[in-house]
Design a protein around this motif. Structure first.
Motif, PDB file in Angstrom:
ATOM      1  N   GLY A  36     -21.819 -49.775  48.767  1.00 31.98           N
ATOM      2  CA  GLY A  36     -21.378 -51.139  49.026  1.00 31.98           C
ATOM      3  C   GLY A  36     -20.353 -51.542  47.989  1.00 31.98           C
ATOM      4  O   GLY A  36     -20.210 -50.872  46.952  1.00 31.98           O
ATOM      5  N   ALA A  37     -19.612 -52.622  48.253  1.00 30.33           N
ATOM      6  CA  ALA A  37     -18.536 -53.019  47.348  1.00 30.33           C
ATOM      7  C   ALA A  37     -19.075 -53.630  46.053  1.00 30.33           C
ATOM      8  O   ALA A  37     -18.460 -53.520  44.992  1.00 30.33           O
ATOM      9  N   GLU A  38     -20.202 -54.258  46.132  1.00 29.36           N
ATOM     10  CA  GLU A  38     -20.789 -54.934  44.981  1.00 29.36           C
ATOM     11  C   GLU A  38     -21.000 -53.959  43.818  1.00 29.36           C
ATOM     12  O   GLU A  38     -21.368 -52.790  44.016  1.00 29.36           O
TER      13      GLU A  38
ATOM     14  N   HIS B 124      -7.070 -52.339  41.655  1.00 26.25           N
ATOM     15  CA  HIS B 124      -8.459 -51.908  41.482  1.00 26.25           C
ATOM     16  C   HIS B 124      -9.365 -53.116  41.667  1.00 26.25           C
ATOM     17  O   HIS B 124      -9.176 -54.145  41.025  1.00 26.25           O
ATOM     18  N   THR B 125     -10.332 -52.986  42.563  1.00 30.56           N
ATOM     19  CA  THR B 125     -11.179 -54.126  42.923  1.00 30.56           C
ATOM     20  C   THR B 125     -12.570 -53.971  42.326  1.00 30.56           C
ATOM     21  O   THR B 125     -13.185 -52.902  42.436  1.00 30.56           O
ATOM     22  N   ILE B 126     -13.044 -55.046  41.747  1.00 31.15           N
ATOM     23  CA  ILE B 126     -14.417 -55.054  41.237  1.00 31.15           C
ATOM     24  C   ILE B 126     -15.099 -56.310  41.767  1.00 31.15           C
ATOM     25  O   ILE B 126     -14.577 -57.417  41.607  1.00 31.15           O
ATOM     26  N   VAL B 127     -16.233 -56.118  42.416  1.00 34.24           N
ATOM     27  CA  VAL B 127     -16.950 -57.249  43.016  1.00 34.24           C
ATOM     28  C   VAL B 127     -18.222 -57.485  42.213  1.00 34.24           C
ATOM     29  O   VAL B 127     -19.069 -56.599  42.084  1.00 34.24           O
ATOM     30  N   VAL B 128     -18.311 -58.692  41.668  1.00 34.03           N
ATOM     31  CA  VAL B 128     -19.479 -59.071  40.870  1.00 34.03           C
ATOM     32  C   VAL B 128     -20.071 -60.324  41.501  1.00 34.03           C
ATOM     33  O   VAL B 128     -19.561 -61.422  41.306  1.00 34.03           O
TER      34      VAL B 128
ATOM     35  N   GLU C  11      -9.821 -45.045  46.047  1.00 37.98           N
ATOM     36  CA  GLU C  11     -11.121 -44.393  46.246  1.00 37.98           C
ATOM     37  C   GLU C  11     -12.271 -45.251  45.734  1.00 37.98           C
ATOM     38  O   GLU C  11     -13.443 -44.942  45.978  1.00 37.98           O
ATOM     39  N   GLY C  12     -11.913 -46.303  44.987  1.00 36.99           N
ATOM     40  CA  GLY C  12     -12.962 -47.110  44.353  1.00 36.99           C
ATOM     41  C   GLY C  12     -13.095 -46.768  42.872  1.00 36.99           C
ATOM     42  O   GLY C  12     -14.167 -46.932  42.274  1.00 36.99           O
ATOM     43  N   LYS C  13     -11.968 -46.334  42.291  1.00 31.79           N
ATOM     44  CA  LYS C  13     -11.970 -45.968  40.864  1.00 31.79           C
ATOM     45  C   LYS C  13     -12.370 -47.152  39.988  1.00 31.79           C
ATOM     46  O   LYS C  13     -13.136 -47.005  39.039  1.00 31.79           O
ATOM     47  N   GLY C  14     -11.815 -48.326  40.339  1.00 35.24           N
ATOM     48  CA  GLY C  14     -12.085 -49.525  39.533  1.00 35.24           C
ATOM     49  C   GLY C  14     -13.577 -49.780  39.416  1.00 35.24           C
ATOM     50  O   GLY C  14     -14.093 -50.061  38.343  1.00 35.24           O
ATOM     51  N   LYS C  15     -14.262 -49.666  40.535  1.00 36.30           N
ATOM     52  CA  LYS C  15     -15.696 -49.926  40.535  1.00 36.30           C
ATOM     53  C   LYS C  15     -16.458 -48.891  39.698  1.00 36.30           C
ATOM     54  O   LYS C  15     -17.404 -49.238  38.985  1.00 36.30           O
ATOM     55  N   ILE C  16     -16.045 -47.641  39.784  1.00 36.66           N
ATOM     56  CA  ILE C  16     -16.713 -46.591  39.001  1.00 36.66           C
ATOM     57  C   ILE C  16     -16.427 -46.778  37.504  1.00 36.66           C
ATOM     58  O   ILE C  16     -17.319 -46.633  36.668  1.00 36.66           O
TER      59      ILE C  16
ATOM     60  N   THR D 184     -17.690 -42.482  47.171  1.00 39.13           N
ATOM     61  CA  THR D 184     -17.820 -43.919  47.418  1.00 39.13           C
ATOM     62  C   THR D 184     -17.817 -44.234  48.917  1.00 39.13           C
ATOM     63  O   THR D 184     -17.443 -43.404  49.740  1.00 39.13           O
ATOM     64  N   LYS D 185     -18.231 -45.414  49.240  1.00 37.94           N
ATOM     65  CA  LYS D 185     -18.155 -45.962  50.595  1.00 37.94           C
ATOM     66  C   LYS D 185     -18.922 -45.150  51.643  1.00 37.94           C
ATOM     67  O   LYS D 185     -18.542 -45.104  52.805  1.00 37.94           O
ATOM     68  N   LEU D 186     -19.996 -44.528  51.204  1.00 33.97           N
ATOM     69  CA  LEU D 186     -20.823 -43.784  52.163  1.00 33.97           C
ATOM     70  C   LEU D 186     -21.393 -44.753  53.208  1.00 33.97           C
ATOM     71  O   LEU D 186     -21.595 -44.386  54.367  1.00 33.97           O
ATOM     72  N   ASP D 187     -21.613 -46.004  52.792  1.00 29.93           N
ATOM     73  CA  ASP D 187     -22.159 -47.017  53.717  1.00 29.93           C
ATOM     74  C   ASP D 187     -21.269 -47.223  54.944  1.00 29.93           C
ATOM     75  O   ASP D 187     -21.767 -47.529  56.028  1.00 29.93           O
ATOM     76  N   VAL D 188     -19.963 -47.041  54.770  1.00 25.62           N
ATOM     77  CA  VAL D 188     -19.043 -47.272  55.891  1.00 25.62           C
ATOM     78  C   VAL D 188     -19.315 -46.264  57.025  1.00 25.62           C
ATOM     79  O   VAL D 188     -19.146 -46.567  58.205  1.00 25.62           O
TER      80      VAL D 188
ATOM     81  N   GLU E 225      -1.982 -52.155  55.990  1.00 22.87           N
ATOM     82  CA  GLU E 225      -3.087 -51.403  56.587  1.00 22.87           C
ATOM     83  C   GLU E 225      -3.136 -50.029  55.940  1.00 22.87           C
ATOM     84  O   GLU E 225      -2.107 -49.383  55.778  1.00 22.87           O
ATOM     85  N   ARG E 226      -4.322 -49.597  55.567  1.00 21.12           N
ATOM     86  CA  ARG E 226      -4.459 -48.225  55.082  1.00 21.12           C
ATOM     87  C   ARG E 226      -4.713 -47.321  56.278  1.00 21.12           C
ATOM     88  O   ARG E 226      -5.504 -47.673  57.155  1.00 21.12           O
ATOM     89  N   ARG E 227      -4.062 -46.172  56.294  1.00 22.49           N
ATOM     90  CA  ARG E 227      -4.348 -45.178  57.343  1.00 22.49           C
ATOM     91  C   ARG E 227      -5.701 -44.540  57.005  1.00 22.49           C
ATOM     92  O   ARG E 227      -6.004 -44.325  55.833  1.00 22.49           O
TER      93      ARG E 227
HETATM   94  P1  GDP Z   1      -9.200 -48.180  43.494  1.00 20.21           P
HETATM   95  O1  GDP Z   1      -7.748 -48.468  43.596  1.00 20.21           O
HETATM   96  O2  GDP Z   1      -9.501 -46.723  43.503  1.00 20.21           O
HETATM   97  O3  GDP Z   1      -9.867 -48.889  42.351  1.00 20.21           O
HETATM   98  O4  GDP Z   1      -9.866 -48.751  44.845  1.00 20.21           O
HETATM   99  P2  GDP Z   1      -9.542 -50.177  45.541  1.00 20.21           P
HETATM  100  O5  GDP Z   1     -10.247 -51.232  44.789  1.00 20.21           O
HETATM  101  O6  GDP Z   1      -8.108 -50.330  45.794  1.00 20.21           O
HETATM  102  O7  GDP Z   1     -10.193 -49.934  46.964  1.00 20.21           O
HETATM  103  C1  GDP Z   1     -11.546 -49.677  47.130  1.00 20.21           C
HETATM  104  C2  GDP Z   1     -12.157 -50.787  48.007  1.00 20.21           C
HETATM  105  O8  GDP Z   1     -13.444 -50.407  48.422  1.00 20.21           O
HETATM  106  C3  GDP Z   1     -12.338 -52.097  47.273  1.00 20.21           C
HETATM  107  O9  GDP Z   1     -12.202 -53.147  48.190  1.00 20.21           O
HETATM  108  C4  GDP Z   1     -13.768 -52.010  46.755  1.00 20.21           C
HETATM  109  O10 GDP Z   1     -14.369 -53.291  46.574  1.00 20.21           O
HETATM  110  C5  GDP Z   1     -14.438 -51.277  47.884  1.00 20.21           C
HETATM  111  N1  GDP Z   1     -15.543 -50.389  47.494  1.00 20.21           N
HETATM  112  C6  GDP Z   1     -15.673 -49.609  46.406  1.00 20.21           C
HETATM  113  N2  GDP Z   1     -16.779 -48.847  46.491  1.00 20.21           N
HETATM  114  C7  GDP Z   1     -17.366 -49.157  47.676  1.00 20.21           C
HETATM  115  C8  GDP Z   1     -18.527 -48.680  48.362  1.00 20.21           C
HETATM  116  O11 GDP Z   1     -19.250 -47.794  47.907  1.00 20.21           O
HETATM  117  N3  GDP Z   1     -18.785 -49.236  49.582  1.00 20.21           N
HETATM  118  C9  GDP Z   1     -17.999 -50.196  50.133  1.00 20.21           C
HETATM  119  N4  GDP Z   1     -18.301 -50.664  51.334  1.00 20.21           N
HETATM  120  N5  GDP Z   1     -16.904 -50.655  49.511  1.00 20.21           N
HETATM  121  C10 GDP Z   1     -16.588 -50.136  48.313  1.00 20.21           C
END
Ligand code: GDP
Ligand code: IMO
Ligand code: MG
Length: 423
Positions: A414-416, A41-45, A14-19, A328-332, A302-304
């Motif tokens: 966004g991912a950033e 968990h992905t974090i983009v800096v 869901e984007g837990k890592g980023k939060i 998260t990911k409302l931009d998509v 691939e994620r479903r």
């Molecule tokens: P986690 O396992 O819950 O930490 O999530 P993942 O990192 O596995 O997957 C979430 C993906 O969505 C990662 O590639 C993030 O960089 C990306 N991401 C997180 N939040 C957002 C967002 O708000 N918008 C977009 N476009 N990408 C996001």
């Protein structure tokens, strides 16, 4: 808020890592309470991307990080991650690993792979990282724990006892190769030497910090619908991601949890097998996958993809006690003109329900009832708060809040790292 749980409200990713990374800025410690390297968990800096499997996501902010007793630890993965963070200039000096966490052993990986192979069409679609077999051995009281690495003699003895049984399984049941005691003992003694400095009484450490008024994040891996007790069994993981597990998985009292923040995508994804009522049909699913970059962090699978499922999310609010939500990911969703949202399930008897079915057969047969909201068809990059969102995007967020009775305090655009809007 001193003790905050961050929990996945869907099927993971869901984007837990980023939060967690965002909230870690104003926290003193970040703790993982369950799961293992099945997490990604992905974090983009800026131009840097961190993909984290074993360590709490607070490591990127240089925060003290705890791996709790509820976790399973693959020493090879953890060591590689510690090395990676050191090389990238993040100190790992304040990483604390519970002595009561269980070690993933090579036979756990072998059995995970062999049992998935054997299940064939009935396979769960695990990450094949040995998670289920490791937690099974914990319950069988045949596990080897992190604290066993503190004494080479004990470590070797435990490996010997476990191997006597595991090699029988591997050779007779799965027709796989057995493991050699000397080789495994030598390999794990090598890991032990590297990991010994990190072993700590993490329950005491976390409890003391909370008592001193520190702000602590409890980071869940996987998610509610993958929970062993509350998820879509058997298509689940082998631990309890739900918020209450933060107490058990860290060795603190339940009253230490002050706030539960659920993380949900603005749509849904699922990796692996299992029912998924709001899964998108046809080419539109592939489009969503491309737009969202929906490929597994750990496995590259691939994620479903599906439309937002408020029945499942309502259930997540209930079983976790979610106080507020990060969407998260409302931009998509900016690329879609119409946005179906699943508000109820229709069961085979024709009834419609807003509540998640308690019985598996009802869930497997559930058909989504959609309400279609309008898209906004414009990028969200320029928005600096939730109130800045285009009207239709705000309506989407308001709709989610109304349906769930829970506030959306953060919105991902966004991912950033910095692409998050708050209320
Ligand atoms: P986690 O396992 O819950 O930490 O999530 P993942 O990192 O596995 O997957 C979430 C993906 O969505 C990662 O590639 C993030 O960089 C990306 N991401 C997180 N939040 C957002 C967002 O708000 N918008 C977009 N476009 N990408 C996001
Ligand atoms: P994060 O923390 C998404 C899924 C697997 C499989 C099931 C069981 O990144 O959200 P396991 O290897 O745990 O026995 O696999 O659970 N799964 C995840 N799906 N995100 C994850 O972690 C997952 N961890 C496990 O795909 O369906
Ligand atoms: Mg992930």
């Amino acid at each position: 808020m001193p003790g905050t749980v961050i929990v996945g409200a869907q099927w993971g990713d869901e984007g837990k890592g980023k939060i967690v990374d965002l909230l870690a800025q104003n926290s003193d410690i970040v703790c993982r309470y369950q799961g293992g390297p099945n997490a990604g968990h992905t974090i983009v800096v800026g131009s840097e991307t961190y993909k984290i499997r074993a360590l709490p996501s607070g490591i990127v902010r240089g925060k003290p990080c705890v791996i709790g007793n509820g976790c399973v630890v693959d020493p090879e993965v953890l060591i590689a991650e510690l090395d990676e963070f050191e090389i990238r200039g993040c100190s790992t000096e304040q990483v604390y690993v519970s002595g009561n966490a269980h070690l993933i052993m090579p036979w756990h990986l072998a059995i995970d792979q062999a049992s998935e192979r054997r299940l064939g069409k009935l396979a769960i679609g695990t990450t094949k990282r040995g998670i289920g077999p490791c937690y099974a051995d914990k319950a069988m009281r045949l596990g080897i724990r992190v604290q066993d690495i503190l004494d080479p003699k004990i470590l070797r003895q435990k490996i010997e006892v476990a191997l006597a049984e595991k090699n029988l399984w591997l050779t007779r049941v799965y027709e796989s190769e057995p493991f050699d005691l000397e080789a495994v003992a030598a390999q794990y003694e090598g890991y032990a030497q590297r990991l010994r400095p990190y072993v700590a009484d993490t329950s005491l450490y976390v409890e003391t910090a909370l008592r001193d008024g520190k702000d602590v994040l409890f980071e869940g891996a996987q998610a509610t619908l993958l929970d062993l007790d509350h998820g879509t069994y058997p298509f689940v993981t082998s631990s309890n991601p739900v918020a209450a597990q933060a107490a058990v998985g860290l060795g603190i009292g339940p009253q230490r949890i002050d706030r539960v923040l659920g993380v949900s995508k603005a749509y849904v994804t699922r990796v692996g097998e299992g029912p998924f009522p709001s899964e998108i049909e046809g080419d539109e699913q592939a489009r969503m996958r491309e737009l969202g970059g929906e490929y597994g962090t750990v496995t590259g699978r691939e994620r479903r993809c599906g439309w937002l499922d408020l029945v499942a999310l309502r259930y997540a609010v209930r079983v976790n006690g979610i106080d507020e939500l990060a969407l998260t990911k409302l931009d998509v969703l900016s690329h879609f003109t119409e946005l179906p949202v699943c508000v109820r399930y229709r069961t085979p008897d024709g009834r419609e329900t807003p509540d998640f079915p308690a019985h598996q057969s009802d869930f497997h047969a559930a058909a989504p009832v959609f309400e279609t909201l309008s898209g906004w068809n414009e990028p969200l990059d320029a928005c600096s708060s939730v109130d800045d969102l285009p009207a239709a995007a705000r309506d989407y967020v308001d709709f989610v809040e109304r349906e769930l009775g829970v506030g959306v305090s953060l919105v991902g655009t966004g991912a950033e790292r910095t692409s998050v809007l708050s209320r």
